[in-house]
Scaffold this motif. Structure first.
Motif, PDB file in Angstrom:
ATOM      1  N   ARG A  32       0.792  -1.235   0.032  1.00 22.64           N
ATOM      2  CA  ARG A  32       0.194   0.060   0.153  1.00 22.64           C
ATOM      3  C   ARG A  32       0.780   1.306   0.143  1.00 22.64           C
ATOM      4  O   ARG A  32       0.268   2.463   0.033  1.00 22.64           O
ATOM      5  N   GLY A  33       1.968   1.136   0.128  1.00 28.26           N
ATOM      6  CA  GLY A  33       2.998   2.111  -0.198  1.00 28.26           C
ATOM      7  C   GLY A  33       3.610   2.875   1.276  1.00 28.26           C
ATOM      8  O   GLY A  33       3.847   3.953   1.324  1.00 28.26           O
ATOM      9  N   HIS A  34       2.999   2.362   2.410  1.00 27.41           N
ATOM     10  CA  HIS A  34       3.294   2.817   3.651  1.00 27.41           C
ATOM     11  C   HIS A  34       4.770   2.711   4.048  1.00 27.41           C
ATOM     12  O   HIS A  34       5.230   1.476   3.742  1.00 27.41           O
ATOM     13  N   THR A  35       5.394   3.262   4.947  1.00 27.05           N
ATOM     14  CA  THR A  35       6.370   2.967   5.515  1.00 27.05           C
ATOM     15  C   THR A  35       6.129   2.533   7.044  1.00 27.05           C
ATOM     16  O   THR A  35       5.302   2.799   7.718  1.00 27.05           O
ATOM     17  N   LEU A  36       6.853   1.256   7.286  1.00 29.94           N
ATOM     18  CA  LEU A  36       6.714   0.706   8.630  1.00 29.94           C
ATOM     19  C   LEU A  36       7.681   1.170   9.605  1.00 29.94           C
ATOM     20  O   LEU A  36       8.771   1.615   9.360  1.00 29.94           O
ATOM     21  N   VAL A  37       6.957   1.665  10.782  1.00 31.98           N
ATOM     22  CA  VAL A  37       7.487   2.179  11.816  1.00 31.98           C
ATOM     23  C   VAL A  37       7.417   0.861  12.967  1.00 31.98           C
ATOM     24  O   VAL A  37       6.309   0.726  13.438  1.00 31.98           O
ATOM     25  N   SER A  38       8.598   0.643  13.680  1.00 30.68           N
ATOM     26  CA  SER A  38       8.465  -0.455  14.622  1.00 30.68           C
ATOM     27  C   SER A  38       9.282  -0.188  15.860  1.00 30.68           C
ATOM     28  O   SER A  38      10.173   0.752  15.438  1.00 30.68           O
ATOM     29  N   GLY A  39       9.326  -1.013  16.591  1.00 38.34           N
ATOM     30  CA  GLY A  39      10.096  -1.010  17.786  1.00 38.34           C
ATOM     31  C   GLY A  39      11.597  -1.245  17.600  1.00 38.34           C
ATOM     32  O   GLY A  39      12.471  -1.228  18.554  1.00 38.34           O
ATOM     33  N   GLY A  40      12.172  -1.512  16.280  1.00 41.34           N
ATOM     34  CA  GLY A  40      13.696  -1.613  15.873  1.00 41.34           C
ATOM     35  C   GLY A  40      14.126  -3.052  16.294  1.00 41.34           C
ATOM     36  O   GLY A  40      15.429  -2.932  16.196  1.00 41.34           O
ATOM     37  N   GLY A  41      13.235  -4.062  16.727  1.00 39.06           N
ATOM     38  CA  GLY A  41      13.833  -5.084  16.946  1.00 39.06           C
ATOM     39  C   GLY A  41      13.901  -6.154  15.649  1.00 39.06           C
ATOM     40  O   GLY A  41      13.132  -5.888  14.779  1.00 39.06           O
ATOM     41  N   CYS A  42      14.782  -7.166  15.704  1.00 42.48           N
ATOM     42  CA  CYS A  42      14.886  -8.279  14.596  1.00 42.48           C
ATOM     43  C   CYS A  42      14.290  -9.494  15.215  1.00 42.48           C
ATOM     44  O   CYS A  42      14.524 -10.733  14.430  1.00 42.48           O
ATOM     45  N   VAL A  43      13.480  -9.673  16.188  1.00 41.47           N
ATOM     46  CA  VAL A  43      13.151 -10.931  16.856  1.00 41.47           C
ATOM     47  C   VAL A  43      11.826 -11.066  17.064  1.00 41.47           C
ATOM     48  O   VAL A  43      10.819  -9.973  17.012  1.00 41.47           O
ATOM     49  N   GLY A  44      10.705 -12.273  16.965  1.00 43.17           N
ATOM     50  CA  GLY A  44       9.602 -12.433  17.234  1.00 43.17           C
ATOM     51  C   GLY A  44       8.877 -11.719  16.129  1.00 43.17           C
ATOM     52  O   GLY A  44       9.324 -11.440  14.893  1.00 43.17           O
TER      53      GLY A  44
END
Length: 181
Positions: A32-44
């Motif tokens: 859909r063209g959105h940028t993901l903002v996340s908690g910056g982790g690489c697990v789970g």
């Protein structure tokens, strides 16, 4: 398009269905063209949502405290990785960098982030849409309890209405897209 923050679990011991849900969420955000903002982790689920977004050609922005970088759980593949001095500043920066929020199944951290965003919305500190993905009825008991808060006047019905609820990822993103346009 929009920066959409996804709150979800970072546990390494989850059933595959939750990881698949996170991967699907990241991929759908990217489509859909959105940028993901996340908690910056690489697990789970946190890692899975970022991997899903990147696999579908999406951009990812991670926000992580230095203490978690030190534990070697940072999403170093993130297009942009912002490092904060603690959990509170991480949450504030995630909220500031985001235009909308999606909460997938998760534990205490997910609930903490969701309630912070929701509380500040009820105080008119922002008007960013929030949607809770109630996949497989995961949040049904919580939603039932939240309705009793409104019934007993601990939460205004208008405040309850600020939290959108969807059963699927496409439905959740349709709700967000409608409110973002």
């Amino acid at each position: 398009m929009a920066n959409v923050c996804v709150f979800c679990a970072s546990s390494r011991t989850l059933d595959a269905r939750w990881l698949d849900l996170a991967t699907e969420t990241g991929a759908e955000l990217a489509r859909r063209g959105h940028t993901l903002v996340s908690g910056g982790g690489c697990v789970g689920m946190m890692g899975a949502v970022a991997d899903g977004a990147r696999a579908a050609g999406g951009r990812t922005l991670g926000v992580i405290p230095q203490a978690l970088v030190d534990l070697e759980v940072a999403d170093l593949a993130s297009d942009e990785l912002l490092i904060t001095d603690g959990m509170a500043s991480r949450k504030t920066l995630m909220i500031d960098k985001s235009d909308a929020f999606v909460a997938l199944p998760g534990g205490l951290g997910t609930l903490d982030e969701l309630f912070e965003v929701w509380t500040t919305a009820t105080l008119a500190m922002h008007a960013k849409p929030m949607v809770l993905v109630d996949a497989d009825g995961f949040y049904r008991p919580l939603l039932d309890w939240l309705r009793t808060l409104a019934d007993h006047h601990f939460l205004k019905p208008a405040g309850l209405d600020l939290l959108l609820v969807a059963e699927t990822v496409p439905e959740a993103l349709d709700l967000l897209d409608t409110r973002l346009t």
